[in-house]
Design a protein around this motif. Structure first.
Motif, PDB file in Angstrom:
ATOM      1  N   MET A 187       0.849  -1.195   0.000  1.00 47.42           N
ATOM      2  CA  MET A 187       0.000   0.000   0.000  1.00 47.42           C
ATOM      3  C   MET A 187       0.886   1.247   0.000  1.00 47.42           C
ATOM      4  N   PRO A 188       0.691   2.186  -0.934  1.00 52.36           N
ATOM      5  CA  PRO A 188       1.526   3.398  -0.964  1.00 52.36           C
ATOM      6  C   PRO A 188       1.410   4.182   0.333  1.00 52.36           C
ATOM      7  N   ARG A 189       2.504   4.795   0.747  1.00 50.59           N
ATOM      8  CA  ARG A 189       2.519   5.578   1.979  1.00 50.59           C
ATOM      9  C   ARG A 189       2.090   7.018   1.733  1.00 50.59           C
ATOM     10  N   LEU A 190       2.386   7.544   0.551  1.00 49.73           N
ATOM     11  CA  LEU A 190       2.060   8.924   0.226  1.00 49.73           C
ATOM     12  C   LEU A 190       0.673   9.034  -0.379  1.00 49.73           C
ATOM     13  N   PHE A 191       0.170  10.268  -0.455  1.00 50.02           N
ATOM     14  CA  PHE A 191      -1.085  10.529  -1.160  1.00 50.02           C
ATOM     15  C   PHE A 191      -0.782  10.643  -2.652  1.00 50.02           C
ATOM     16  N   TRP A 192      -1.528   9.894  -3.466  1.00 48.96           N
ATOM     17  CA  TRP A 192      -1.375   9.935  -4.913  1.00 48.96           C
ATOM     18  C   TRP A 192      -2.722  10.222  -5.562  1.00 48.96           C
ATOM     19  N   ASP A 193      -2.727  11.132  -6.534  1.00 47.13           N
ATOM     20  CA  ASP A 193      -3.900  11.366  -7.360  1.00 47.13           C
ATOM     21  C   ASP A 193      -3.643  10.677  -8.696  1.00 47.13           C
ATOM     22  N   HIS A 194      -4.598   9.864  -9.155  1.00 53.11           N
ATOM     23  CA  HIS A 194      -4.380   9.049 -10.349  1.00 53.11           C
ATOM     24  C   HIS A 194      -5.549   9.190 -11.304  1.00 53.11           C
ATOM     25  N   ALA A 195      -5.233   9.276 -12.589  1.00 57.90           N
ATOM     26  CA  ALA A 195      -6.261   9.293 -13.631  1.00 57.90           C
ATOM     27  C   ALA A 195      -5.641   8.848 -14.949  1.00 57.90           C
ATOM     28  N   HIS A 197       5.606  17.953  -7.914  1.00 63.06           N
ATOM     29  CA  HIS A 197       5.512  19.399  -7.707  1.00 63.06           C
ATOM     30  C   HIS A 197       6.697  19.922  -6.894  1.00 63.06           C
ATOM     31  N   GLY A 198       6.733  21.232  -6.718  1.00 63.56           N
ATOM     32  CA  GLY A 198       7.807  21.871  -5.980  1.00 63.56           C
ATOM     33  C   GLY A 198       7.488  22.050  -4.515  1.00 63.56           C
ATOM     34  N   ILE A 199       8.441  22.595  -3.771  1.00 62.51           N
ATOM     35  CA  ILE A 199       8.244  22.845  -2.353  1.00 62.51           C
ATOM     36  C   ILE A 199       7.133  23.890  -2.164  1.00 62.51           C
ATOM     37  N   GLY A 200       6.339  23.685  -1.142  1.00 66.09           N
ATOM     38  CA  GLY A 200       5.279  24.643  -0.839  1.00 66.09           C
ATOM     39  C   GLY A 200       4.031  24.494  -1.668  1.00 66.09           C
ATOM     40  N   SER A 201       3.842  23.331  -2.302  1.00 70.40           N
ATOM     41  CA  SER A 201       2.648  23.124  -3.116  1.00 70.40           C
ATOM     42  C   SER A 201       2.147  21.703  -2.924  1.00 70.40           C
ATOM     43  N   THR A 202       1.254  21.272  -3.806  1.00 70.96           N
ATOM     44  CA  THR A 202       0.719  19.909  -3.779  1.00 70.96           C
ATOM     45  C   THR A 202       0.560  19.429  -5.224  1.00 70.96           C
ATOM     46  N   HIS A 203      -0.008  18.241  -5.360  1.00 64.31           N
ATOM     47  CA  HIS A 203      -0.246  17.701  -6.703  1.00 64.31           C
ATOM     48  C   HIS A 203      -1.137  18.615  -7.544  1.00 64.31           C
ATOM     49  N   PHE A 254       0.112   9.758 -12.503  1.00 63.26           N
ATOM     50  CA  PHE A 254       0.229   9.583 -11.054  1.00 63.26           C
ATOM     51  C   PHE A 254       0.875  10.838 -10.486  1.00 63.26           C
ATOM     52  N   ALA A 255       0.152  11.517  -9.602  1.00 62.46           N
ATOM     53  CA  ALA A 255       0.637  12.788  -9.062  1.00 62.46           C
ATOM     54  C   ALA A 255       0.592  12.740  -7.541  1.00 62.46           C
ATOM     55  N   PRO A 256       1.735  12.601  -6.875  1.00 66.82           N
ATOM     56  CA  PRO A 256       1.728  12.553  -5.419  1.00 66.82           C
ATOM     57  C   PRO A 256       1.815  13.945  -4.796  1.00 66.82           C
ATOM     58  N   ASP A 257       1.410  14.035  -3.536  1.00 67.64           N
ATOM     59  CA  ASP A 257       1.864  15.126  -2.688  1.00 67.64           C
ATOM     60  C   ASP A 257       3.225  14.693  -2.156  1.00 67.64           C
ATOM     61  N   ARG A 303       4.028  32.275 -10.793  1.00 76.25           N
ATOM     62  CA  ARG A 303       3.542  32.329 -12.172  1.00 76.25           C
ATOM     63  C   ARG A 303       3.842  33.718 -12.736  1.00 76.25           C
ATOM     64  N   SER A 304       4.131  33.786 -14.016  1.00 75.12           N
ATOM     65  CA  SER A 304       4.279  35.096 -14.651  1.00 75.12           C
ATOM     66  C   SER A 304       2.920  35.663 -15.036  1.00 75.12           C
ATOM     67  N   MET A 305       1.932  34.772 -15.188  1.00 77.28           N
ATOM     68  CA  MET A 305       0.563  35.172 -15.514  1.00 77.28           C
ATOM     69  C   MET A 305      -0.385  34.528 -14.514  1.00 77.28           C
ATOM     70  N   PRO A 306      -0.288  34.933 -13.239  1.00 74.74           N
ATOM     71  CA  PRO A 306      -1.049  34.246 -12.182  1.00 74.74           C
ATOM     72  C   PRO A 306      -2.551  34.337 -12.349  1.00 74.74           C
ATOM     73  N   TRP A 307      -3.041  35.324 -13.096  1.00 75.52           N
ATOM     74  CA  TRP A 307      -4.492  35.445 -13.309  1.00 75.52           C
ATOM     75  C   TRP A 307      -5.044  34.294 -14.138  1.00 75.52           C
ATOM     76  N   ARG A 308      -4.183  33.563 -14.817  1.00 76.50           N
ATOM     77  CA  ARG A 308      -4.625  32.399 -15.579  1.00 76.50           C
ATOM     78  C   ARG A 308      -4.820  31.163 -14.706  1.00 76.50           C
ATOM     79  N   ALA A 309      -4.298  31.194 -13.491  1.00 79.27           N
ATOM     80  CA  ALA A 309      -4.319  30.018 -12.626  1.00 79.27           C
ATOM     81  C   ALA A 309      -5.736  29.703 -12.166  1.00 79.27           C
ATOM     82  N   SER A 310      -5.966  28.445 -11.854  1.00 78.27           N
ATOM     83  CA  SER A 310      -7.267  27.984 -11.368  1.00 78.27           C
ATOM     84  C   SER A 310      -7.308  28.021  -9.848  1.00 78.27           C
ATOM     85  N   ARG A 311      -8.504  27.835  -9.331  1.00 74.38           N
ATOM     86  CA  ARG A 311      -8.669  27.826  -7.878  1.00 74.38           C
ATOM     87  C   ARG A 311      -7.859  26.702  -7.217  1.00 74.38           C
ATOM     88  N   PRO A 312      -7.856  25.461  -7.744  1.00 74.50           N
ATOM     89  CA  PRO A 312      -7.040  24.423  -7.097  1.00 74.50           C
ATOM     90  C   PRO A 312      -5.559  24.775  -7.028  1.00 74.50           C
TER      91      PRO A 312
END
Length: 282
Positions: free
Chosen positions: A1-9, A19-25, A42-45, A157-166
């Motif tokens: 069983m994986p120990r980390l949180f993984w988002d899969h699709a 991802h980088g430090i200070g963020s999530t999947h 497969f995208a872990p935190d 981001r250089s264009m942060p207004w393009r970013a989504s809520r997540p």
């Protein structure tokens, strides 16, 4: 069983997003619809961030890579395509040196900053952590508007207004909420100096936004350690450019995967283990 949180699709060849430090999947939200249509994503935190527990002991790049590698084994994934940003890019290169990669796209990987650049990076990330930590309850309402997301993601981001809520909410669960942030910053970013990245003959793409105000010019320096790597500038993009230049990043990923296929590199089968978290799109 994986120990980390993984988002899969998705289905197809396995693609891991780091991802980088200070963020999530969720930092890869802008890329996910297209990637999920093409690959088994497969995208872990990363350990100590988001919903993933911290590693025991010192959270060095090697220790973080150990945690990812152990979960890949549990998922039945031996070799995968890797896409990483910042610290995630550095971990992707570490995994590639261990023979776990089919291809790599490393966007602004950390590790080769000069001492003044590291001091600046540490001050900027540390200051952002303190500000967002103290105002964490405001991140969620700010994430609902374009102006709020612009304030939250300016500098990444250089264009942060393009970013989504997540993408904005990833800051709440990453830089503001991560219990292991300071140890990660010191051991995995500011103290990390890669010296031995003997990566097998696989496609390696190094990319960096031309408007990256965080990482300076350290990405092209990796070509000294990885002479076969190809460097590509992302014009007008910031340090975490997933929503600045999504089409350009998708082209880099598809190109690296196609190059691996042309070289006859075999991908792993569909994963055998269970994935923690909420799979999407299956």
């Amino acid at each position: 069983m994986p120990r980390l949180f993984w988002d899969h699709a998705g289905h197809g060849e396995p693609l891991v997003l780091l991802h980088g430090i200070g963020s999530t999947h969720a930092d890869f939200t802008a890329l996910r619809p297209a990637l999920d249509d093409r690959y088994a994503v497969f995208a872990p935190d990363l350990p100590g961030q988001g919903a993933s527990p911290a590693v025991t002991g010192v959270p060095s790049v090697a220790a973080l890579a150990d945690a990812i590698e152990a979960d890949l084994d549990d998922l039945g994934l031996h070799r995968v395509h890797l896409v990483g940003n910042s610290l995630g890019g550095r971990i992707a290169l570490e995994l590639a040196a261990r023979g776990r990669a089919l291809s790599v796209v490393a966007i602004a990987p950390s590790g080769l900053g000069l001492p003044p650049e590291r001091l600046y990076e540490g001050a900027l990330l540390g200051g952002t952590r303190m500000v967002l930590r103290s105002s964490r309850r405001l991140i969620e309402p700010a994430s609902r508007s374009r102006w709020g997301r612009t304030v939250l993601l300016t500098g990444l981001r250089s264009m942060p207004w393009r970013a989504s809520r997540p993408e904005a909410l990833a800051l709440r669960d990453g830089i503001a909420g991560a219990g292991d942030f300071w140890r990660l910053l010191w051991h995995a970013v500011l103290s990390d100096v890669p010296t031995d990245l003997r990566i097998p003959d696989i496609p390696v793409v190094l990319a960096q936004g031309t408007a990256d105000v965080l990482a300076g010019g350290q990405t092209p320096r990796f070509r000294v350690l990885i002479p076969t790597a190809r460097f590509t500038p992302l014009f007008g993009a910031g340090h975490a450019p997933q929503s600045d230049r999504p089409a350009a990043i998708l082209a880099l990923v598809d190109g690296a995967v196609a190059a691996a296929r042309a070289a006859g590199t075999r991908s792993a089968p569909e994963p055998l283990g269970a994935v923690r978290g909420a799979p999407r799109g299956d």
